[in-house]
Design a protein around this motif. Structure first.
Motif, short mmCIF file in Angstrom:
data_model
loop_
_atom_site.label_atom_id
_atom_site.label_comp_id
_atom_site.label_asym_id
_atom_site.label_seq_id
_atom_site.Cartn_x
_atom_site.Cartn_y
_atom_site.Cartn_z
N PHE A 100 0.82 -1.21 0.00
CA PHE A 100 0.00 0.00 0.00
C PHE A 100 0.85 1.26 0.00
O PHE A 100 0.49 2.26 -0.62
N ARG A 101 1.99 1.22 0.68
CA ARG A 101 2.89 2.37 0.66
C ARG A 101 3.36 2.65 -0.77
O ARG A 101 3.37 3.80 -1.22
N GLU A 102 3.74 1.60 -1.47
CA GLU A 102 4.20 1.77 -2.86
C GLU A 102 3.07 2.29 -3.75
O GLU A 102 3.28 3.19 -4.57
N PHE A 103 1.88 1.72 -3.59
CA PHE A 103 0.74 2.14 -4.41
C PHE A 103 0.40 3.60 -4.13
O PHE A 103 0.20 4.40 -5.07
N ARG A 124 3.04 5.97 -5.54
CA ARG A 124 3.01 6.04 -7.01
C ARG A 124 1.83 6.85 -7.52
O ARG A 124 1.95 7.59 -8.50
N TYR A 125 0.68 6.72 -6.86
CA TYR A 125 -0.55 7.37 -7.36
C TYR A 125 -1.05 8.44 -6.40
O TYR A 125 -2.26 8.65 -6.27
N SER A 126 -0.15 9.15 -5.77
CA SER A 126 -0.54 10.11 -4.75
C SER A 126 -1.46 11.21 -5.29
O SER A 126 -2.28 11.76 -4.53
N ASP A 127 -1.36 11.53 -6.57
CA ASP A 127 -2.21 12.56 -7.15
C ASP A 127 -3.54 12.02 -7.66
O ASP A 127 -4.35 12.77 -8.20
N ARG A 128 -3.78 10.73 -7.45
CA ARG A 128 -5.03 10.11 -7.92
C ARG A 128 -5.78 9.42 -6.77
O ARG A 128 -6.73 8.67 -7.01
#
Length: 269
Positions: A212-215, A218-222
């Motif tokens: 979840f940290r990686e996800f 990676r998609y912090s703006d979404r």
């Protein structure tokens, strides 16, 4: 003190708002997107899927008129309602900022998501720029959802709860990632659910922290923050309980460890 927008919750009646706003103020939540709900969501399994959609849509829109700086109202419809398109148009004209759809939820899924009579609703939302918070169980309905997105690629959609991928993240988070990569107007939120779903979801995220940290990185703006606690008059849903839920949901994103077992103190309806 951070100011936070809660992008996903439900509320039953105006009389339940005061306790929520008190808890929100104490936890730094400055605005909340309330999605309208049917009786099935508000009352549980005893509620009908085609009941209360209009009433709760109007209730939330009335709250937003009273607190325009604190509440973002999303209406809802029953997909089999023959007047559904005109209702969405009327709600938007009256101030609704978006639409909530439950049809991708396994308890609400009655027909394919791309059924013909829903296509005009999607077309209107795409054309008018009306965002949809659309519950999609990716494990069951992602192919149907993909067909809708292929037909309406500019549709703005928030698929909440990580697309239900928090239960089997190793297998299912990549499905959500692939959809986000494919459709630039697709978002998700971090809400999990209420009561035992919340506790189980937090446990699953904790047990798969690296994934979840990686996800999320990676998609912090979404990715939008949400709680989905369903604010009602049920006895356990006090201002203190609401505050505890908000803090636990924030801690999931902001801290290395989350204390959530106390949320199981009351799980009755």
């Amino acid at each position: 003190k951070r100011q936070v927008v809660n992008a996903h919750d439900h509320i039953y009646k105006q009389s339940h708002l005061d306790k929520y706003l008190k808890a929100a103020e104490r936890t730094g939540v400055t605005r909340t997107l309330f999605v309208a709900s049917s009786a099935r969501t508000i009352l549980g399994s005893t509620g009908e899927k085609d009941a209360m959609n209009d009433e709760n849509s109007r209730e939330i829109m009335n709250m937003a008129r009273q607190y325009p700086d604190k509440i973002i109202p999303f209406c809802t419809i029953y997909p089999r309602d023959p007047d559904k398109l005109e209702k969405v148009k009327r709600y938007v004209a009256d101030g609704a900022k978006g639409l909530k759809l439950y049809s991708g939820h396994s308890s609400f899924h009655e027909r394919p998501l791309d059924v013909d009579d829903m296509l005009p609703v999607y077309a209107y939302c795409e054309r008018a720029g009306v965002p949809i918070v659309w519950h999609i169980n990716l494990r069951r309905y992602r192919d149907e959802f993909r067909r809708v997105m292929e037909r309406f690629p500019n549709l703005r959609v928030i698929v909440p709860h990580f697309g239900q991928a928090y239960w089997r993240p190793e297998r299912e988070l990549p499905w959500l990632a692939e959809l986000i990569d494919t459709y630039p107007n697709l978002y998700t939120d971090t809400s999990l659910g209420t009561r035992e779903i919340l506790v189980g979801g937090l446990r699953s995220v904790s047990n798969n922290r690296d994934l979840f940290r990686e996800f999320c990185t990676r998609y912090s703006d979404r990715i939008l923050f949400g709680t989905d606690m369903v604010v009602t008059g049920n006895k356990e849903k006090t201002a203190e309980w609401i505050e505890a839920v908000i803090r636990a949901c924030r801690d999931m994103l902001e801290k290395d460890a989350v204390s959530y077992t106390h949320l199981r103190a009351h799980e009755t309806s």
